[in-house]
Design a protein around this motif. Structure first.
Motif, PDB file in Angstrom:
ATOM      1  N   LEU A  33       0.958  -1.118   0.117  1.00 14.74           N
ATOM      2  CA  LEU A  33       0.051   0.159  -0.074  1.00 14.74           C
ATOM      3  C   LEU A  33       0.980   1.339  -0.029  1.00 14.74           C
ATOM      4  CD1 LEU A  33      -2.315  -1.206   2.871  1.00 14.74           C
ATOM      5  CD2 LEU A  33      -2.838  -1.385   0.438  1.00 14.74           C
ATOM      6  N   GLU A  34       0.509   2.238  -0.891  1.00 22.50           N
ATOM      7  CA  GLU A  34       1.329   3.374  -0.902  1.00 22.50           C
ATOM      8  C   GLU A  34       0.244   4.509  -0.936  1.00 22.50           C
ATOM      9  OE1 GLU A  34       4.560   4.596  -0.672  1.00 22.50           O
ATOM     10  OE2 GLU A  34       3.387   6.694  -1.023  1.00 22.50           O
ATOM     11  N   ARG A  35       0.422   5.489   0.055  1.00 27.89           N
ATOM     12  CA  ARG A  35      -0.531   6.642   0.114  1.00 27.89           C
ATOM     13  C   ARG A  35      -0.203   7.535  -1.191  1.00 27.89           C
ATOM     14  NH1 ARG A  35       2.289  10.787   4.209  1.00 27.89           N
ATOM     15  NH2 ARG A  35       4.084  10.642   3.591  1.00 27.89           N
ATOM     16  N   ALA A  47      20.350  12.851  -3.441  1.00 27.14           N
ATOM     17  CA  ALA A  47      20.174  11.493  -3.093  1.00 27.14           C
ATOM     18  C   ALA A  47      21.370  10.573  -3.842  1.00 27.14           C
ATOM     19  CB  ALA A  47      18.922  11.234  -3.404  1.00 27.14           C
ATOM     20  N   ILE A  48      22.183  10.207  -2.701  1.00 28.34           N
ATOM     21  CA  ILE A  48      23.118   9.169  -3.005  1.00 28.34           C
ATOM     22  C   ILE A  48      22.653   7.771  -2.959  1.00 28.34           C
ATOM     23  CG2 ILE A  48      25.505   8.174  -2.760  1.00 28.34           C
ATOM     24  CD1 ILE A  48      26.245  11.152  -1.193  1.00 28.34           C
ATOM     25  N   LEU A  49      22.594   7.123  -3.958  1.00 26.35           N
ATOM     26  CA  LEU A  49      22.209   5.564  -3.630  1.00 26.35           C
ATOM     27  C   LEU A  49      23.635   4.601  -3.728  1.00 26.35           C
ATOM     28  CD1 LEU A  49      19.887   3.750  -4.348  1.00 26.35           C
ATOM     29  CD2 LEU A  49      20.837   3.516  -6.593  1.00 26.35           C
ATOM     30  N   ILE A 105      17.494  10.500  -8.576  1.00 26.08           N
ATOM     31  CA  ILE A 105      16.223  11.114  -8.129  1.00 26.08           C
ATOM     32  C   ILE A 105      15.031  10.228  -7.716  1.00 26.08           C
ATOM     33  CG2 ILE A 105      14.434  12.869  -9.113  1.00 26.08           C
ATOM     34  CD1 ILE A 105      16.820  13.826 -11.028  1.00 26.08           C
ATOM     35  N   ARG A 106      14.443  10.365  -6.486  1.00 27.21           N
ATOM     36  CA  ARG A 106      13.935   9.377  -5.944  1.00 27.21           C
ATOM     37  C   ARG A 106      12.394   9.031  -6.403  1.00 27.21           C
ATOM     38  NH1 ARG A 106      14.317   7.290  -0.631  1.00 27.21           N
ATOM     39  NH2 ARG A 106      12.410   6.387  -0.991  1.00 27.21           N
ATOM     40  N   SER A 107      11.983  10.192  -6.945  1.00 29.18           N
ATOM     41  CA  SER A 107      10.690  10.102  -7.642  1.00 29.18           C
ATOM     42  C   SER A 107      10.811   9.064  -8.771  1.00 29.18           C
ATOM     43  CB  SER A 107       9.820  11.367  -7.951  1.00 29.18           C
ATOM     44  OG  SER A 107      10.821  12.047  -8.846  1.00 29.18           O
ATOM     45  N   GLY A 303      13.415   0.097   7.918  1.00 32.14           N
ATOM     46  CA  GLY A 303      13.747   1.537   7.048  1.00 32.14           C
ATOM     47  C   GLY A 303      13.551   2.687   8.252  1.00 32.14           C
ATOM     48  N   ASP A 304      13.262   3.864   7.535  1.00 33.46           N
ATOM     49  CA  ASP A 304      13.144   4.932   8.513  1.00 33.46           C
ATOM     50  C   ASP A 304      12.233   4.891   9.510  1.00 33.46           C
ATOM     51  OD1 ASP A 304      15.028   6.361   6.984  1.00 33.46           O
ATOM     52  OD2 ASP A 304      13.562   8.101   6.380  1.00 33.46           O
ATOM     53  N   ALA A 305      11.058   3.915   9.279  1.00 35.86           N
ATOM     54  CA  ALA A 305      10.169   3.768  10.488  1.00 35.86           C
ATOM     55  C   ALA A 305      10.890   3.139  11.744  1.00 35.86           C
ATOM     56  CB  ALA A 305       9.047   3.016   9.965  1.00 35.86           C
ATOM     57  N   GLY A 316      21.205   6.015   4.600  1.00 35.11           N
ATOM     58  CA  GLY A 316      19.696   5.796   5.103  1.00 35.11           C
ATOM     59  C   GLY A 316      19.101   4.853   4.215  1.00 35.11           C
ATOM     60  N   SER A 317      19.081   5.143   2.773  1.00 36.04           N
ATOM     61  CA  SER A 317      18.420   4.497   1.823  1.00 36.04           C
ATOM     62  C   SER A 317      18.944   2.942   1.885  1.00 36.04           C
ATOM     63  CB  SER A 317      18.745   4.995   0.430  1.00 36.04           C
ATOM     64  OG  SER A 317      20.283   5.008   0.021  1.00 36.04           O
ATOM     65  N   ASN A 318      20.320   2.819   1.945  1.00 35.32           N
ATOM     66  CA  ASN A 318      20.832   1.503   1.974  1.00 35.32           C
ATOM     67  C   ASN A 318      20.445   0.699   3.436  1.00 35.32           C
ATOM     68  OD1 ASN A 318      22.613   3.221   3.563  1.00 35.32           O
ATOM     69  ND2 ASN A 318      24.263   1.917   3.081  1.00 35.32           N
TER      70      ASN A 318
END
Ligand code: FAD
Length: 434
Positions: A33-35, A47-49, A105-107, A303-305, A316-318
């Motif tokens: 689910l994604e809001r 953003a660095i991946l 670019i995250r989007s 993750g961040d949660a 953070g992303s990794n």
């Protein structure tokens, strides 16, 4: 009848996509689910991946993922209002066949990632918010209530990958809301420029990229950092500070970003650019001590949660990808062995996390967030100013004997911090770094 899934994943960011992909690939019936309007539409990153973690999930990702530039250069700047003192690392070895870090670019990236999740067989529902966790009378999580009509969905297990400020877990009393001392508020702008201009200003060729991480007077004595990342045809620039400090000092992140952009070391890099995007987002920065319970009866958090962010290394992303993958693997493994996702069985996730780089790295720096916060005036204001003066004294040639210059520099450090203060700061920093 309400439909039942093996697993529901809340959120289609890095953690949620990693978890959903991992379980769908293993043949589980997964609902995500994604809001947001689409995966990534709500997400903000520098953003660095970090490629290593993506490779574990989608080994061939370089073939079609929307990547901007691979990083060949990293600069660290310690800034005062007129100068920066830099540490600069660039290596031709980063021009490797399988580069280690990219800007993204995250989007765009999350949308691409979500396509892989769907191809693996997960059902992805966007524009759908999970509003409440469904629990049985014993408190075991058995599904979620969504904001759709007849929106209850059941599952054996729910993976909470709802980001830093996710309310589902906190509303259900599974974890505390992050405190204002443990989150930073970051703002970011995208400045568009022709790619040749970016390459000339940052000394890049082709798809090479460079990033700058900056600290000093730009955060006005608060614990905070600025960043400048090169994309193909844009530059991401942003700054973030701890929320409780912003509240206490009355500074706004927007005002800090404007001042950062006007800094004489920064302004020429973005001169003439067109700003097309502005975003603000929280970053969990409490480190190891702020990580909540990672799982319970019928649920896991990733993750961040789960407040997984390594602020020292700007990762953070990794951590989100790795925790999402471990959460997904744990659920798939229990299912494969015919075991119920009880708190006791799901504790396997915690064990895996503790054994992995995610918790080991956070544990290594467990005292750093408190130290940087408590001594922010010294580390983000006094020392950058002293270092700048010392550097200027060192490089300026004006007929003063070098011995006298050294004496002046030492005197300025002792006057600002005293011998005890300097030794104390060094010892505290060394201990927190261990
Ligand atoms: P998110 O990416 O926040 O995803 C959570 C998702 O859940 C969102 O899509 C959201 O819409 C959805 N959601 C939330 N609640 C619900 C609900 N109730 N129902 C349905 N959907 C819901 N990390 C790096 O590694 N490198 C960097 O360069 C970097 N730079 C950063 C710069 C900034 C300015 C910021 C803010 C962060 C940066 N980070 C960076 C951190 C990184 O962005 C995060 O660690 C990462 O995005 C965490 O992924 P996640 O999936 O846990 O959360």
């Amino acid at each position: 009848m309400t439909e039942k899934f093996d697993a529901i994943v809340v959120g289609a960011g890095m953690a949620g996509n990693a978890a959903a992909l991992t379980m769908a690939k293993r043949g589980l019936k997964v609902l995500q689910l994604e809001r947001g309007e689409y995966a990534g539409s709500k997400n903000v990153q520098g953003a660095i991946l970090y490629a290593a973690q993506v490779e574990k999930l989608i080994p061939e990702f370089r073939e079609d993922a929307p990547l901007e530039r691979h990083l060949v250069e990293q600069r660290f700047w310690m800034m005062d209002d007129a100068s920066h003192t830099g540490l600069h690392y660039r290596s031709e070895e980063f021009n490797e066949e399988r580069p280690n870090r990219y800007t993204i670019i995250r989007s765009q990236f999350d949308r691409w990632f979500s396509k892989h999740v769907q191809q693996a067989g997960a059902i992805v529902l966007t524009e759908t918010t999970a509003v409440e966790l469904l629990q049985d009378p014993r408190g075991r999580v058995i599904g979620v209530r969504t904001d759709r009509a007849q929106g209850d969905v059941l599952a054996d297990v729910v993976i909470l990958a709802e980001g830093v400020n996710g309310l589902l877990g906190t509303r259900a009393g599974l974890r505390e809301r992050p405190t204002r001392e443990n989150v930073a508020l970051a703002v970011k702008e995208m400045h568009f420029l022709p790619r040749e201009t970016i390459e000339a200003r940052f000394n890049l060729k082709g798809d090479e990229g460079a990033v700058i991480e900056a600290a000093g007077t730009i955060s006005r004595g608060m614990a905070g950092m600025g960043f400048i990342y090169t994309n193909r045809e844009s530059i991401s620039i942003g700054i973030g500070c701890i929320v409780s400090d912003l509240a206490k000092t009355g500074h706004s992140p927007y005002e800090l970003l404007e001042a950062f952009k006007r800094h004489p070391s920064v302004a020429p890099l973005i001169e003439g650019s067109e700003v097309k995007e502005y975003a603000a987002h929280l970053i969990p920065e409490g480190g190891y001590k702020a990580v909540p319970k990672l799982c319970g009866d019928g649920w896991l958090v990733a993750g961040d949660a789960a407040q997984l962010n390594n602020a020292i290394h700007r990762e953070g992303s990794n951590l989100a990808l790795a925790s999402g993958q471990m959460a997904g693997e744990t659920v798939a493994e229990l299912k494969g062995r015919g075991l119920e996702p009880t708190a006791r069985n799901l504790a396997l996730y915690r064990t895996r996390m503790m054994d992995s780089f995610v918790m080991q790295d956070l544990k290594k720096y467990k005292d750093m967030p408190a130290l940087l916060h408590a001594s922010a005036q010294n580390f983000f204001l006094t020392y950058p100013q002293l270092v700048s003066k010392a550097m200027q004294n060192f490089v300026r040639v004006d007929g003063t004997p070098k011995i006298e210059k050294e004496r002046r520099t030492m005197k300025s450090f002792f006057a600002a911090r005293s011998i005890g203060g300097l030794v104390g700061d060094a010892v505290r920093m060394a201990r927190a770094w261990r």
